[in-house]
Design a protein around this motif. Structure first.
Motif, mmCIF file in Angstrom:
data_model
loop_
_atom_site.group_PDB
_atom_site.id
_atom_site.type_symbol
_atom_site.label_atom_id
_atom_site.label_comp_id
_atom_site.label_asym_id
_atom_site.label_seq_id
_atom_site.Cartn_x
_atom_site.Cartn_y
_atom_site.Cartn_z
ATOM 1 N N UNK A 178 9.670 109.511 -35.727
ATOM 2 C CA UNK A 178 9.956 108.086 -35.564
ATOM 3 C C UNK A 178 9.656 107.672 -34.128
ATOM 4 N N UNK A 179 8.890 106.596 -33.973
ATOM 5 C CA UNK A 179 8.519 106.129 -32.635
ATOM 6 C C UNK A 179 9.691 105.552 -31.862
ATOM 7 N N UNK A 180 9.661 105.764 -30.549
ATOM 8 C CA UNK A 180 10.552 105.140 -29.572
ATOM 9 C C UNK A 180 9.660 104.520 -28.502
ATOM 10 N N UNK A 181 10.205 103.658 -27.639
ATOM 11 C CA UNK A 181 9.357 103.025 -26.616
ATOM 12 C C UNK A 181 8.614 104.026 -25.709
ATOM 13 N N UNK A 182 9.226 105.159 -25.399
ATOM 14 C CA UNK A 182 8.588 106.113 -24.483
ATOM 15 C C UNK A 182 8.294 107.464 -25.125
ATOM 16 N N UNK B 251 7.826 126.107 -28.553
ATOM 17 C CA UNK B 251 6.826 125.859 -29.597
ATOM 18 C C UNK B 251 6.307 124.418 -29.516
ATOM 19 N N UNK B 252 7.220 123.453 -29.416
ATOM 20 C CA UNK B 252 6.798 122.051 -29.342
ATOM 21 C C UNK B 252 6.054 121.759 -28.049
ATOM 22 N N UNK C 45 10.269 120.055 -20.133
ATOM 23 C CA UNK C 45 11.295 119.044 -19.870
ATOM 24 C C UNK C 45 11.083 117.784 -20.704
ATOM 25 N N UNK C 46 9.919 117.619 -21.329
ATOM 26 C CA UNK C 46 9.668 116.455 -22.182
ATOM 27 C C UNK C 46 10.123 116.676 -23.626
ATOM 28 N N UNK C 47 10.638 117.871 -23.913
ATOM 29 C CA UNK C 47 11.126 118.206 -25.258
ATOM 30 C C UNK C 47 12.601 118.566 -25.148
ATOM 31 N N UNK C 48 13.462 117.869 -25.884
ATOM 32 C CA UNK C 48 14.889 118.196 -25.836
ATOM 33 C C UNK C 48 15.519 118.078 -27.221
ATOM 34 N N UNK C 49 16.525 118.900 -27.446
ATOM 35 C CA UNK C 49 17.282 118.850 -28.702
ATOM 36 C C UNK C 49 18.410 117.844 -28.491
ATOM 37 N N UNK C 50 18.400 116.769 -29.301
ATOM 38 C CA UNK C 50 19.424 115.737 -29.131
ATOM 39 C C UNK C 50 20.491 115.791 -30.214
ATOM 40 N N UNK D 155 13.853 115.108 -29.208
ATOM 41 C CA UNK D 155 13.369 113.927 -28.467
ATOM 42 C C UNK D 155 12.134 114.362 -27.708
ATOM 43 N N UNK D 156 11.008 113.725 -27.984
ATOM 44 C CA UNK D 156 9.744 114.037 -27.314
ATOM 45 C C UNK D 156 9.362 112.818 -26.479
ATOM 46 N N UNK D 157 9.223 112.979 -25.176
ATOM 47 C CA UNK D 157 8.774 111.854 -24.346
ATOM 48 C C UNK D 157 7.291 112.033 -24.026
ATOM 49 N N UNK D 158 6.571 110.919 -24.068
ATOM 50 C CA UNK D 158 5.157 110.941 -23.714
ATOM 51 C C UNK D 158 4.200 111.119 -24.882
ATOM 52 N N UNK D 159 4.712 111.221 -26.099
ATOM 53 C CA UNK D 159 3.856 111.335 -27.286
ATOM 54 C C UNK D 159 4.414 110.434 -28.384
#
Length: 104
Positions: free
Chosen positions: A10-14, A59-60, A69-74, A85-89
């Motif tokens: 699902x897309x988010x702004x960032x 892996x991600x 740091x752009x991949x986190x388990x929320x 949560x993936x930032x930048x993609x």
């Protein structure tokens, strides 16, 4: 292998949120399909002391060519069902990286 068309991202702004179902202790790391609107990921790491969570982030990060740091388990750190949560993609970019075009 029956993979859906990215219903797991699902897309988010960032960036985006990705629903994941983890299979720890597998023979090799990889995407194995989908399960209830989540992408199934097999990991060789065991589900103890956060090893599978670290392997999932690795892996991600490697698959998406992003720094860790752009991949986190929320959500779901202690569960097989997780939200990342993936930032930048975007969701489309993540889906394209996880699901090869010939399988869709």
């Amino acid at each position: 292998m029956n993979l859906m068309h990215g219903d797991f991202a699902t897309d988010l702004p960032d960036g985006c949120i990705v629903a994941v179902r983890v299979h720890p202790g597998a023979r090799k790391n990889g995407v194995t399909g989908t399960h209830a609107d989540a992408v199934k990921i097999a990991l060789t790491a065991p589900p103890v002391e956060g090893k599978a969570n670290e392997a999932l982030i690795d892996f991600f990060a490697e698959t998406l060519r992003l720094p860790r740091w752009r991949v986190s388990i929320i959500a779901g750190a202690a569960s097989r069902s997780k939200k990342l949560r993936i930032t930048g993609k975007s969701a489309a970019e993540v889906t394209a990286a996880l699901v090869p075009v010939e399988l869709v």
